[in-house]
Design a protein around this motif. Structure first.
Motif, short mmCIF file in Angstrom:
data_model
loop_
_atom_site.label_atom_id
_atom_site.label_comp_id
_atom_site.label_asym_id
_atom_site.label_seq_id
_atom_site.Cartn_x
_atom_site.Cartn_y
_atom_site.Cartn_z
N VAL A 71 -8.14 -0.89 2.03
CA VAL A 71 -6.95 -0.05 1.94
C VAL A 71 -7.01 1.02 3.02
O VAL A 71 -6.04 1.26 3.74
CB VAL A 71 -6.83 0.60 0.54
CG1 VAL A 71 -5.66 1.57 0.48
CG2 VAL A 71 -6.69 -0.48 -0.53
N GLU A 72 -8.17 1.67 3.15
CA GLU A 72 -8.33 2.72 4.15
C GLU A 72 -8.13 2.20 5.57
O GLU A 72 -7.69 2.93 6.44
CB GLU A 72 -9.71 3.36 4.01
CG GLU A 72 -9.86 4.14 2.72
CD GLU A 72 -11.28 4.57 2.42
OE1 GLU A 72 -12.21 4.10 3.12
OE2 GLU A 72 -11.46 5.36 1.48
N LEU A 111 1.16 4.20 -2.83
CA LEU A 111 0.97 5.60 -2.47
C LEU A 111 2.15 6.45 -2.92
O LEU A 111 1.98 7.57 -3.41
CB LEU A 111 0.76 5.75 -0.96
CG LEU A 111 -0.58 5.30 -0.41
CD1 LEU A 111 -0.56 5.31 1.11
CD2 LEU A 111 -1.70 6.20 -0.93
N ARG A 170 -12.04 -0.62 -1.37
CA ARG A 170 -11.35 0.61 -0.96
C ARG A 170 -11.23 0.67 0.56
O ARG A 170 -10.22 1.12 1.09
CB ARG A 170 -12.11 1.81 -1.50
CG ARG A 170 -11.49 3.12 -1.14
CD ARG A 170 -12.35 4.27 -1.63
NE ARG A 170 -11.80 5.51 -1.15
CZ ARG A 170 -11.59 6.57 -1.87
NH1 ARG A 170 -11.92 6.55 -3.14
NH2 ARG A 170 -11.09 7.65 -1.35
N CYS A 209 0.83 -1.21 0.00
CA CYS A 209 0.00 0.00 0.00
C CYS A 209 0.87 1.26 0.00
O CYS A 209 0.62 2.20 -0.77
CB CYS A 209 -0.93 0.01 1.21
SG CYS A 209 -2.28 -1.17 1.12
N THR A 215 -4.18 6.54 -5.70
CA THR A 215 -5.19 6.84 -4.70
C THR A 215 -5.60 5.56 -3.98
O THR A 215 -5.27 4.45 -4.44
CB THR A 215 -6.44 7.46 -5.35
OG1 THR A 215 -7.05 6.46 -6.19
CG2 THR A 215 -6.11 8.69 -6.16
N ASN A 216 -6.34 5.71 -2.91
CA ASN A 216 -6.84 4.52 -2.21
C ASN A 216 -7.69 3.66 -3.14
O ASN A 216 -7.61 2.44 -3.12
CB ASN A 216 -7.65 4.93 -0.98
CG ASN A 216 -6.81 5.55 0.09
OD1 ASN A 216 -5.58 5.55 0.03
ND2 ASN A 216 -7.46 6.11 1.10
N LEU A 253 -4.21 2.14 6.54
CA LEU A 253 -3.45 3.39 6.74
C LEU A 253 -3.32 3.78 8.22
O LEU A 253 -2.20 4.08 8.67
CB LEU A 253 -4.03 4.51 5.90
CG LEU A 253 -3.99 4.24 4.39
CD1 LEU A 253 -4.61 5.40 3.62
CD2 LEU A 253 -2.59 3.94 3.90
#
Length: 67
Positions: free
Chosen positions: A38-39, A18, A35, A14, A23-24, A42
């Motif tokens: 991925v979020e 980035l 998505r 990830c 983007t995510n 973080l």
């Protein structure tokens, strides 16, 4: 010499995406995941590296040659 890796291979992936400006949503599509997956990574990355921002996490990962 590489520092010990506190992050999973997926978390490093990830960060690598980035760093390339993805983007995510892009990262989710590339990894064939939602998505939200991925979020979710973080804040975990930031917590593991004890930083406030994703930019700080990217800085650490690149300086330690993790990505």
């Amino acid at each position: 010499m590489r520092s010990p890796l506190p992050l999973t291979s997926y978390q490093l992936e990830c960060l690598a995406w980035l760093l390339q400006g993805k983007t995510n949503g892009d990262i989710a599509a590339l990894g064939n995941v939602r998505r939200r997956a991925v979020e979710f990574q973080l804040p975990n990355i930031r917590r593991k590296l004890n930083v406030m921002t994703t930019y700080q996490a990217l800085d650490i990962a690149t300086k330690r040659n993790w990505i």
